[in-house]
Design a protein around this motif. Structure first.
Motif, PDB file in Angstrom:
ATOM      1  N   HIS A 322      -1.825 -46.794 -22.192  1.00 39.49           N
ATOM      2  CA  HIS A 322      -2.087 -47.782 -21.140  1.00 39.49           C
ATOM      3  C   HIS A 322      -1.038 -48.894 -21.165  1.00 39.49           C
ATOM      4  CE1 HIS A 322      -5.890 -46.708 -19.145  1.00 39.49           C
ATOM      5  NE2 HIS A 322      -6.216 -46.116 -20.279  1.00 39.49           N
ATOM      6  N   LYS A 325       2.112 -47.544 -19.573  1.00 41.18           N
ATOM      7  CA  LYS A 325       1.931 -47.482 -18.116  1.00 41.18           C
ATOM      8  C   LYS A 325       2.057 -48.871 -17.496  1.00 41.18           C
ATOM      9  CE  LYS A 325      -1.546 -46.088 -14.638  1.00 41.18           C
ATOM     10  NZ  LYS A 325      -1.807 -47.405 -14.049  1.00 41.18           N
ATOM     11  N   GLU A 329       5.050 -50.099 -14.782  1.00 43.09           N
ATOM     12  CA  GLU A 329       4.666 -50.579 -13.459  1.00 43.09           C
ATOM     13  C   GLU A 329       5.020 -52.046 -13.239  1.00 43.09           C
ATOM     14  OE1 GLU A 329       0.925 -47.537 -12.540  1.00 43.09           O
ATOM     15  OE2 GLU A 329       0.501 -49.532 -13.373  1.00 43.09           O
ATOM     16  N   GLY A 338       2.288 -44.832 -12.427  1.00 36.63           N
ATOM     17  CA  GLY A 338       1.760 -44.032 -13.528  1.00 36.63           C
ATOM     18  C   GLY A 338       0.367 -43.510 -13.245  1.00 36.63           C
ATOM     19  N   GLN A 339       0.043 -42.368 -13.809  1.00 37.90           N
ATOM     20  CA  GLN A 339      -1.301 -41.802 -13.705  1.00 37.90           C
ATOM     21  C   GLN A 339      -1.575 -40.923 -14.910  1.00 37.90           C
ATOM     22  OE1 GLN A 339      -1.685 -38.856 -10.462  1.00 37.90           O
ATOM     23  NE2 GLN A 339       0.538 -38.974 -10.225  1.00 37.90           N
ATOM     24  N   LEU A 622       0.317 -38.852 -19.789  1.00 40.98           N
ATOM     25  CA  LEU A 622       0.641 -39.957 -18.891  1.00 40.98           C
ATOM     26  C   LEU A 622       1.853 -39.533 -18.076  1.00 40.98           C
ATOM     27  CD1 LEU A 622       0.673 -42.850 -17.774  1.00 40.98           C
ATOM     28  CD2 LEU A 622       1.951 -43.534 -19.839  1.00 40.98           C
ATOM     29  N   LEU A 624       4.595 -40.615 -15.333  1.00 44.12           N
ATOM     30  CA  LEU A 624       5.248 -41.769 -14.728  1.00 44.12           C
ATOM     31  C   LEU A 624       6.384 -41.291 -13.847  1.00 44.12           C
ATOM     32  CD1 LEU A 624       5.360 -43.708 -18.066  1.00 44.12           C
ATOM     33  CD2 LEU A 624       4.185 -44.626 -16.067  1.00 44.12           C
TER      34      LEU A 624
END
Length: 628
Positions: A322, A325, A329, A338-339, A622, A624
């Protein structure tokens, strides 16, 4: 050691090859009589070799594909193995296997009954006297109670009252161990003023401290305006040893807390210079700090950290992912998105559609690993105490004069899934249809718990019924696909007995090349050698996870290549119903490492609630990528 307690504001691891007669026109029998051949003198041995046929790479690939994708006719069978079943090295898979096959619990000793209850509030002198009188243990009361308080993380106020009582009885003298336990509680509860008081006393009383005391002081001081003195304590530790990764983490965290970015990066480089792997929390701290900094140099260093994760096959935790990410961002003008996602069996990212790096080694990587394994594991560093150099040499000559194999099978390993049954064949029949003589009562050894998924009975079947794939079943099914097989075994497998039937073993030898080592020999060096010698297409079957052999490799790069090769070549058998074909667990098509294409990053990470063993890899990613 003791000191005067004053100035504290508030106290607390025969070889034989026969053809399968009648397999088809691609095979024929060539019988040879050997004497003084292959380096074996004064020995005469008969064996049969299959004439060379083209490598059946297509059949191997089809075998793997069948493990990935179910047949249409299997769709309605709820007990059929799902294509969604995790691969052998998936994070949490070992935990699930152990839960499917719970072992008898180890004998647990009854806990020692506490003679007294720890106080929950500060005590006066009389109350401490009474508590000591009630103590029935043989240990020193002061040491015992302080250890228990540190273990239970009692409040600082209660610990203060203990120190005050001890000081009053000993003319202000307090033992060093007692004070260190108090210091631990102060650090744990982040009582910075108390940490500084203890620090002043220790600095006055002692010229140097042991590493435990220094480490606690470093951890406590970094949150104060005297955080830079933690760096002096780090220097004291360096005089006698290399500081721990935790020591460096604390100092780096202190530097970042106080905006000293240069010192933080210098300490990080120093840590890497000692070949010490940093804590993931240390790397996370840099990303957390970086989201507030607009600095290209700082950003490049964070990207270097991601490459460090890749090169050392390290995986961030969920919280760290996290943080990564969030940082991406937050980079101004870059428009990163990101996801959290997963990777399909084809190797395609569900998030962005990009294809993840293949698990298959490049020709250069394969030749490098092959050389390392042959030199450092088989011929060198990994000394197989039960395998003689002479026998290994005979096997090398045997493999040299055989065409490359498609699959190498650890025969004893595959057969001995249940040690109390006849290994060459075990019957498994549904409840209500079985006859008494065919029942086998099987219980796996505790040491085989992590592989119990290979032998578990399906839901609804009696637990005492073994559904076991006999070695002959495995060999026969693979031989029908025109695959060139090598079965590795021990000489005792050729003897008629309750566990091994001669007719079944003869059938195995007719369908596959076989090498039977001495009964005391280890199988693994033979399996590794034959598989690697046969080429990058060759797969192997064993439930052994090869952790000991990976550990024998000299450096992180070679270990990573070995694990990558293993993931792409090891076949594992999964549960099947009686009468159905043997199914192999799917092999990963993609490499589970941090990777980038410049405009995208894919980072595998550990989920908080999933227990991943050291030989497993994460299943969550993750993703990106830059917005377009």
């Amino acid at each position: 050691m003791t000191f005067c307690f004053t100035g504290i504001r508030s106290f607390p691891k025969l070889w034989k090859s026969n053809p399968y007669l009648g397999l088809g026109p691609a095979h024929s029998s060539v019988c040879l009589f050997l004497k003084d051949c292959y380096g074996i003198r004064n020995q005469q041995k008969w064996f049969s070799l299959k004439t060379a046929s083209p490598q059946n790479t297509k059949a191997v690939n089809l075998l793997i594909a069948k493990a990935r994708y179910p047949r249409k006719g299997d769709k309605g069978n709820k007990k059929q193995v799902s294509s969604d079943s995790p691969h052998l090295f998936a994070a949490g898979a070992a935990k699930k296997r152990s839960q499917m096959n719970p072992q008898s619990k180890d004998h647990v000793l009854s806990p020692v009954r506490d003679t007294i209850q720890l106080p929950t509030k500060p005590l006066n002198s009389e109350e401490w006297d009474k508590l000591k009188e009630d103590f029935k243990g043989k240990a020193n009361f002061e040491n015992w109670i302080s250890s228990q308080m540190a273990h239970c993380r009692s409040s600082v106020d209660v610990a203060k009252s203990l120190l005050a009582w001890v000081a009053a009885k000993n003319n202000g003298i307090i033992g060093y161990d007692l004070l260190v336990k108090y210091l631990y509680l102060c650090v744990f509860h982040k009582q910075t003023s108390e940490v500084i008081d203890v620090y002043e006393i220790m600095k006055t009383r002692y010229k140097s401290l042991e590493s435990g005391g220094n480490s606690l002081l470093i951890r406590g001081l970094i949150h104060s305006d005297r955080w830079s003195e933690a760096l002096l304590l780090l220097e004291d530790i360096k005089k006698v040893m290399i500081p721990s990764k935790k020591n460096y983490h604390d100092c780096i965290q202190g530097a970042l807390l106080h905006q000293d970015v240069k010192t933080a990066w210098d300490l990080y480089q120093e840590l890497l210079g000692h070949d010490v792997v940093p804590m993931l929390e240390t790397l996370k701290a840099f990303f957390d700090f970086g989201k507030d900094i607009k600095d290209d140099q700082y950003s490049n260093k964070l990207l270097d950290i991601l490459l460090y994760l890749r090169n050392n096959q390290l995986y961030p935790g969920e919280s760290f992912a996290h943080s990564i990410k969030t940082w991406f961002e937050s980079v101004p003008g870059e428009q990163w998105k990101g996801q959290f996602t997963t990777i399909q069996k084809s190797g395609q990212c569900l998030g962005c559609g990009k294809i993840i790096e293949s698990i298959r080694l490049s020709p250069e990587e394969y030749e490098f690993l092959k050389g390392k394994i042959l030199r450092d594991v088989i011929d060198g560093g990994d000394q197989y105490k039960k395998t003689t150099p002479q026998e290994l040499k005979r096997f090398q000559n045997f493999v040299k004069h055989c065409p490359p194999f498609d699959i190498v099978i650890d025969g004893l390993n595959v057969a001995k899934m249940f040690p109390k049954s006849r290994e060459s064949q075990v019957h498994g029949v549904p409840s209500g249809t079985m006859s008494a003589p065919r029942i086998r009562t099987c219980k796996p050894r505790a040491a085989e718990a992590e592989h119990a998924h290979l032998t578990a009975a399906p839901r609804g079947w009696p637990l005492f019924v073994c559904i076991l794939y006999k070695l002959l079943d495995v060999v026969s099914q693979l031989a029908k696909q025109n695959l060139r097989l090598l079965v590795l075994g021990r000489k005792h497998m050729l003897r008629q007995g309750s566990r091994w039937r001669r007719d079944e073993m003869e059938m195995v030898q007719k369908q596959a090349s076989c090498f039977f080592a001495d009964n005391i020999s280890e199988d693994d060096p033979f399996l590794l050698y034959a598989t690697l010698h046969s080429g990058n297409h060759c797969k192997f079957i064993t439930k052994d996870l090869m952790r000991d052999h990976k550990a024998c490799l000299p450096d992180a790069k070679t270990q990573r290549l070995f694990f990558k090769w293993q993931q792409g070549h090891q076949l594992a058998i999964i549960n099947r119903l009686p009468g159905s074909k043997i199914t192999f667990q799917r092999i990963l098509s993609h490499d589970t490492v941090v990777q980038t294409t410049g405009d995208s990053w894919h980072i595998p990470y550990d989920e908080d609630l999933v227990e991943r063993y050291s030989y497993e890899v994460p299943t969550k990613w993750l993703c990106l990528h830059r917005k377009t």
